[in-house]
Each structure stands twice: as structure tokens, then as C-alpha cells.
Scaffold this motif. Structure first.
Motif, short mmCIF file in Angstrom:
data_model
loop_
_atom_site.label_atom_id
_atom_site.label_comp_id
_atom_site.label_asym_id
_atom_site.label_seq_id
_atom_site.Cartn_x
_atom_site.Cartn_y
_atom_site.Cartn_z
N SER A 166 0.93 -1.21 -0.01
CA SER A 166 0.04 -0.05 0.08
C SER A 166 0.88 1.36 -0.04
CB SER A 166 -1.04 0.03 1.33
OG SER A 166 -0.08 -0.15 2.36
N TYR A 167 2.17 1.17 0.55
CA TYR A 167 3.08 2.15 0.46
C TYR A 167 4.42 1.82 0.30
CZ TYR A 167 3.47 1.32 5.31
OH TYR A 167 3.49 0.79 6.33
N VAL A 168 5.18 2.75 0.19
CA VAL A 168 6.66 2.58 0.14
C VAL A 168 7.59 3.39 0.77
CG1 VAL A 168 6.73 1.06 -2.09
CG2 VAL A 168 7.28 3.68 -2.05
N GLY A 169 8.65 3.32 0.92
CA GLY A 169 9.79 4.44 1.34
C GLY A 169 10.47 4.89 0.33
N LEU A 170 10.51 6.41 0.02
CA LEU A 170 11.01 6.87 -1.15
C LEU A 170 11.97 7.92 -0.36
CD1 LEU A 170 9.04 8.05 -4.27
CD2 LEU A 170 10.87 9.32 -3.28
N THR A 171 13.31 7.73 -1.12
CA THR A 171 14.36 8.46 -0.78
C THR A 171 14.72 9.38 -1.93
OG1 THR A 171 15.34 6.85 0.54
CG2 THR A 171 16.56 8.75 0.03
N ARG A 172 14.94 10.74 -1.89
CA ARG A 172 15.09 11.66 -2.77
C ARG A 172 16.07 12.76 -2.24
NH1 ARG A 172 9.64 13.99 -5.23
NH2 ARG A 172 9.97 12.16 -6.17
N ILE A 173 16.88 13.03 -3.24
CA ILE A 173 17.80 14.08 -2.85
C ILE A 173 16.90 15.75 -2.77
CG2 ILE A 173 19.94 15.48 -3.36
CD1 ILE A 173 20.42 12.46 -2.41
N GLY A 174 17.08 16.33 -1.90
CA GLY A 174 16.50 17.71 -1.75
C GLY A 174 17.30 18.65 -2.56
N GLU A 175 16.46 19.81 -2.57
CA GLU A 175 17.38 21.10 -3.14
C GLU A 175 18.52 21.49 -1.94
OE1 GLU A 175 14.60 24.38 -3.43
OE2 GLU A 175 13.39 23.32 -4.79
N ASP A 176 18.43 21.02 -1.00
CA ASP A 176 19.62 21.21 0.19
C ASP A 176 20.84 20.15 -0.22
OD1 ASP A 176 18.40 18.78 1.08
OD2 ASP A 176 18.14 19.55 3.05
N VAL A 195 15.05 6.65 -4.83
CA VAL A 195 15.28 5.28 -4.48
C VAL A 195 13.96 4.85 -3.75
CG1 VAL A 195 16.58 3.89 -2.84
CG2 VAL A 195 17.70 5.51 -4.02
N VAL A 196 13.18 3.73 -4.19
CA VAL A 196 12.12 3.20 -3.78
C VAL A 196 12.52 2.06 -2.86
CG1 VAL A 196 10.01 2.29 -4.24
CG2 VAL A 196 10.84 4.01 -5.51
N ASN A 197 12.02 1.93 -1.79
CA ASN A 197 12.26 0.72 -0.65
C ASN A 197 10.91 0.25 -0.58
OD1 ASN A 197 13.50 -1.09 0.80
ND2 ASN A 197 13.35 0.39 2.74
N VAL A 198 10.53 -1.01 -0.82
CA VAL A 198 9.35 -1.61 -0.73
C VAL A 198 9.68 -2.53 0.70
CG1 VAL A 198 7.91 -3.55 -1.59
CG2 VAL A 198 8.91 -1.97 -3.31
N PHE A 199 8.66 -2.38 1.67
CA PHE A 199 8.94 -3.05 3.03
C PHE A 199 8.51 -4.39 2.97
CE2 PHE A 199 8.51 1.68 3.87
CZ PHE A 199 9.75 1.73 4.30
N GLU A 200 9.00 -5.00 4.00
CA GLU A 200 8.53 -6.50 4.22
C GLU A 200 7.41 -6.73 5.51
OE1 GLU A 200 10.53 -10.97 5.30
OE2 GLU A 200 11.91 -8.99 5.51
N ARG A 201 6.51 -7.17 5.15
CA ARG A 201 5.54 -7.50 5.89
C ARG A 201 6.18 -8.30 7.29
NH1 ARG A 201 0.58 -10.44 3.63
NH2 ARG A 201 2.30 -11.43 2.46
N ARG A 202 5.41 -8.23 8.39
CA ARG A 202 6.15 -8.73 9.86
C ARG A 202 5.54 -10.02 9.81
NH1 ARG A 202 6.77 -3.54 13.52
NH2 ARG A 202 8.49 -2.67 12.59
N PHE A 203 4.90 -10.95 9.03
CA PHE A 203 4.64 -12.17 9.23
C PHE A 203 4.58 -12.87 7.91
CE2 PHE A 203 0.69 -9.94 7.90
CZ PHE A 203 -0.17 -10.77 7.37
#
Length: 203
Positions: A166-176, A195-203
Motif C-alpha cells: 500500500s505504500y513504500v519508502g522513497l528517498t530523494r535528494i532535496g534542494e539542500d 530510491v524506492v524501498n518496498v517494505f517487508e511484512r512482519r508475518f
């Protein structure tokens, strides 16, 4: 004789009922745990439409009118600059294609190569997007304008059976110039270098 008060509370559960209630509570706990991974990340900020800005890894064509020696295909280096013949390094990191073309024109004038240069710059290949985590074939994939989280995941084989979908972690280089990690939905628009990081369910 004094009458005993009548208690109309909830009747006690039978052993079978207690087992069923315990099982339901455990299932809810597991369900909550499987969706909580990465849920504490800040949400992806709303994006405003704007021109694309160059970054390391972009492949571009530089056209210097009336001088084929300076016309060619070049890659934005790791330092965010283009290495152009007779000109040297021209910084283009974070600039639009129009701004980068004007920057090259200024470099040509400052080196006395042209009095009134005319330069055009177009993107040939965008820097890639990286998809990691619970997908079938993690790695980099070419960016395409309009690419979303879901379409990027699809290009690497889709979610695997252990993925939070339903969602992911997304890492992006900002203007800083710093990397920032957000929680992003499936329809979130990507930018080259994300960079898209798809998380692992905990079961």
C-alpha cells in the motif's frame, strides 16, 4: 429475607469463546504489525509542476550552432558537471536544460571562443530510478516521464509475496543536496535518481 441483586453484565465466555477471542486479537495484532513498517515516515510532500532539473547520470545532447567540434552527446558527471571539448567542466547540477544551455554559452564567451554563441541542450537519457526491498528483481530501472511508484515496481517484476503493497519508502535528494526519506503511495510520481524501498511484512 433480603433479595439478592441481579447482575445483568456480559456473561462469561466459554473456553471455546475465549480461544476464538484470543485468536481474533492475535490476528489484529499481526495485521497491525504488518502495515506499521515505515508508517512513521513523513508523508511525501505535494509536488508542484515545474521544469526538469539536471543531475549526475543524465545523458544529454549539446548543440553549438555553427561549430560541430562542440556538438555531441555528453553525460553529467558525478560532480554535476559536463566535460565539454575546448571548454572544460561546466556545472549544470540542479539547472533546467534552458539554464544549462545559457551556462554553456557564458563559458564559451568567457573563453573567447565565440562572441555570440547559440547553444541548445536536450535530454537523451534520464538517470535511473532504483527499486529495492521486497520485489522480484531489485535494482535500477530507466526513468520515464510520468513514472509512478507502481509502474517502477512493475518494471522490476512487481511486489513479491512478503511485500507491503500500500505504500513504500522513497528517498530523494532535496534542494539542500541531502537525502530525505518519505512515505509514498503507489501513485506517487517519481523523479530520476529516486530510491524506492518496498517494505517487508512482519508475518
Amino acid at each position: 429475607m433480603q433479595a439478592r441483586p441481579i447482575h445483568r453484565g456480559i456473561p462469561p465466555l466459554s473456553p471455546l469463546g475465549r480461544r476464538a477471542a484470543l485468536g481474533a486479537a492475535l490476528s489484529l495484532a499481526l495485521l497491525g504489525g504488518c502495515t506499521s513498517v515505515g508508517a512513521d515516515l513523513p508523508p511525501m510532500p505535494e509536488e508542484t509542476a515545474g521544469p526538469y532539473r539536471l543531475g549526475a547520470g543524465d545523458q544529454v545532447r549539446v548543440t553549438v550552432f555553427n561549430d560541430p567540434r562542440l556538438t555531441g552527446d555528453f553525460r553529467v558527471g558525478d560532480t554535476g558537471s559536463l566535460a565539454l571539448p575546448l571548454v572544460g567542466l561546466v556545472p549544470v547540477q540542479g539547472r533546467t536544460t534552458e539554464q544549462a544551455a545559457r551556462q554553456i554559452e557564458e563559458a564559451l564567451r568567457s573563453r573567447d571562443l565565440f562572441n555570440d554563441p547559440s547553444v541548445a541542450l536536450e535530454i537523451l537519457t534520464y538517470r535511473p530510478v532504483f527499486v529495492l526491498g521486497m520485489v522480484e528483481r531489485g535494482g535500477q530501472t530507466p526513468y520515464q516521464p510520468g513514472m509512478t511508484v507502481l509502474s517502477a515496481v512493475a518494471t522490476v517484476g512487481g511486489f513479491n509475496y512478503r511485500a507491503v503493497t500500500s505504500y513504500v519508502g522513497l528517498t530523494r535528494i532535496g534542494e539542500d543536496g541531502q537525502a530525505h526519506e518519505y512515505r509514498a503511495g503507489r501513485s506517487a510520481l517519481l523523479q530520476p535518481g529516486d530510491v524506492v524501498n518496498v517494505f517487508e511484512r512482519r508475518f
